[in-house]
Design a protein around this motif. Sequence first.
Motif, PDB file in Angstrom:
ATOM      1  N   LYS A 169       3.712   5.910  -5.387  1.00  0.00           N
ATOM      2  CA  LYS A 169       3.686   5.958  -6.853  1.00  0.00           C
ATOM      3  C   LYS A 169       2.512   6.765  -7.388  1.00  0.00           C
ATOM      4  O   LYS A 169       2.658   7.529  -8.341  1.00  0.00           O
ATOM      5  N   HIS A 170       1.322   6.626  -6.787  1.00  0.00           N
ATOM      6  CA  HIS A 170       0.109   7.212  -7.349  1.00  0.00           C
ATOM      7  C   HIS A 170      -0.440   8.399  -6.559  1.00  0.00           C
ATOM      8  O   HIS A 170      -1.368   9.067  -7.026  1.00  0.00           O
ATOM      9  N   GLY A 171       0.083   8.636  -5.368  1.00  0.00           N
ATOM     10  CA  GLY A 171      -0.365   9.777  -4.572  1.00  0.00           C
ATOM     11  C   GLY A 171      -1.845   9.726  -4.247  1.00  0.00           C
ATOM     12  O   GLY A 171      -2.410   8.661  -4.005  1.00  0.00           O
ATOM     13  N   LYS A 172      -2.482  10.885  -4.284  1.00  0.00           N
ATOM     14  CA  LYS A 172      -3.897  10.989  -3.901  1.00  0.00           C
ATOM     15  C   LYS A 172      -4.838  10.363  -4.922  1.00  0.00           C
ATOM     16  O   LYS A 172      -6.032  10.238  -4.663  1.00  0.00           O
ATOM     17  N   GLU A 173      -4.340   9.991  -6.088  1.00  0.00           N
ATOM     18  CA  GLU A 173      -5.188   9.341  -7.088  1.00  0.00           C
ATOM     19  C   GLU A 173      -5.462   7.880  -6.741  1.00  0.00           C
ATOM     20  O   GLU A 173      -6.291   7.240  -7.361  1.00  0.00           O
ATOM     21  N   LEU A 174      -4.744   7.329  -5.754  1.00  0.00           N
ATOM     22  CA  LEU A 174      -4.924   5.923  -5.386  1.00  0.00           C
ATOM     23  C   LEU A 174      -6.169   5.738  -4.534  1.00  0.00           C
ATOM     24  O   LEU A 174      -6.354   6.406  -3.526  1.00  0.00           O
TER      25      LEU A 174
ATOM     26  N   ILE B 285       0.841  -1.205   0.000  1.00  0.00           N
ATOM     27  CA  ILE B 285       0.000   0.000   0.000  1.00  0.00           C
ATOM     28  C   ILE B 285       0.872   1.251   0.000  1.00  0.00           C
ATOM     29  O   ILE B 285       0.646   2.178  -0.778  1.00  0.00           O
ATOM     30  N   ARG B 286       1.876   1.272   0.845  1.00  0.00           N
ATOM     31  CA  ARG B 286       2.755   2.455   0.892  1.00  0.00           C
ATOM     32  C   ARG B 286       3.466   2.680  -0.439  1.00  0.00           C
ATOM     33  O   ARG B 286       3.621   3.822  -0.882  1.00  0.00           O
ATOM     34  N   ASP B 287       3.904   1.591  -1.075  1.00  0.00           N
ATOM     35  CA  ASP B 287       4.560   1.718  -2.380  1.00  0.00           C
ATOM     36  C   ASP B 287       3.590   2.295  -3.419  1.00  0.00           C
ATOM     37  O   ASP B 287       3.960   3.168  -4.210  1.00  0.00           O
TER      38      ASP B 287
ATOM     39  N   ASP C  89      -7.778  -2.403   9.531  1.00  0.00           N
ATOM     40  CA  ASP C  89      -6.679  -1.941  10.385  1.00  0.00           C
ATOM     41  C   ASP C  89      -5.498  -1.460   9.549  1.00  0.00           C
ATOM     42  O   ASP C  89      -4.898  -0.418   9.830  1.00  0.00           O
ATOM     43  N   ILE C  90      -5.161  -2.216   8.505  1.00  0.00           N
ATOM     44  CA  ILE C  90      -4.049  -1.830   7.622  1.00  0.00           C
ATOM     45  C   ILE C  90      -4.386  -0.526   6.904  1.00  0.00           C
ATOM     46  O   ILE C  90      -3.543   0.376   6.802  1.00  0.00           O
ATOM     47  N   TYR C  91      -5.620  -0.391   6.415  1.00  0.00           N
ATOM     48  CA  TYR C  91      -6.007   0.831   5.703  1.00  0.00           C
ATOM     49  C   TYR C  91      -5.960   2.043   6.628  1.00  0.00           C
ATOM     50  O   TYR C  91      -5.507   3.121   6.232  1.00  0.00           O
ATOM     51  N   ALA C  92      -6.425   1.872   7.859  1.00  0.00           N
ATOM     52  CA  ALA C  92      -6.381   2.976   8.816  1.00  0.00           C
ATOM     53  C   ALA C  92      -4.941   3.364   9.135  1.00  0.00           C
ATOM     54  O   ALA C  92      -4.605   4.551   9.198  1.00  0.00           O
ATOM     55  N   GLU C  93      -4.109   2.360   9.331  1.00  0.00           N
ATOM     56  CA  GLU C  93      -2.700   2.615   9.651  1.00  0.00           C
ATOM     57  C   GLU C  93      -1.983   3.342   8.515  1.00  0.00           C
ATOM     58  O   GLU C  93      -1.167   4.230   8.761  1.00  0.00           O
ATOM     59  N   THR C  94      -2.290   2.982   7.271  1.00  0.00           N
ATOM     60  CA  THR C  94      -1.616   3.594   6.125  1.00  0.00           C
ATOM     61  C   THR C  94      -2.343   4.838   5.612  1.00  0.00           C
ATOM     62  O   THR C  94      -1.885   5.474   4.671  1.00  0.00           O
ATOM     63  N   LYS C  95      -3.480   5.161   6.242  1.00  0.00           N
ATOM     64  CA  LYS C  95      -4.255   6.365   5.893  1.00  0.00           C
ATOM     65  C   LYS C  95      -4.605   6.431   4.408  1.00  0.00           C
ATOM     66  O   LYS C  95      -4.495   7.468   3.766  1.00  0.00           O
ATOM     67  N   CYS C  96      -5.064   5.307   3.874  1.00  0.00           N
ATOM     68  CA  CYS C  96      -5.443   5.284   2.462  1.00  0.00           C
ATOM     69  C   CYS C  96      -6.956   5.432   2.305  1.00  0.00           C
ATOM     70  O   CYS C  96      -7.723   5.093   3.207  1.00  0.00           O
TER      71      CYS C  96
END
Length: 135
Positions: free
Chosen positions: A98-103, A92-94, A119-126
């Motif tokens: 690569k895609h910034g806010k467009e992801l 997710i971080r990669d 939990d992973i999405y919350a942690e990575t703030k996506c």
Amino acid sequence: ARPLKPPALALTEALALAAMSAPRKATVMMNGLPGAMGKEIAAAALRRGHGLATMAMTGAGCPAECEVEQAGKTVKVSLVSSSQPDEQRKAIRDMQAKHGKELIVVDFTHPTAVNPNADIYAETKCSFVMGALVV
């Protein structure tokens, strides 16, 4: 309590919001490939001119990669197993780098993956849309 939206409507709204907030199209990280809903949503995103991230999260025992084909275009996606949560965070971080806010992460993984993935999405703030199919 607010009624739940059908998954297709939620995805359409998420992609529409992404398209309105940025001049470029969204890139979808389709977690849940190689499942049928994952493949259909990935193909729909490509049909609508959005990009498809080259990495995604999947369940244990699934293949390490998947190809999504749409209108003569093939995108190879590397799949990271739920048995490797640290690697999923890295994926997710990669893709964020690569895609910034467009992801936008779209999750149609197994219902047992809802809490760990959230939990992973919350942690990575996506930004993410999560759906589940119950048979």
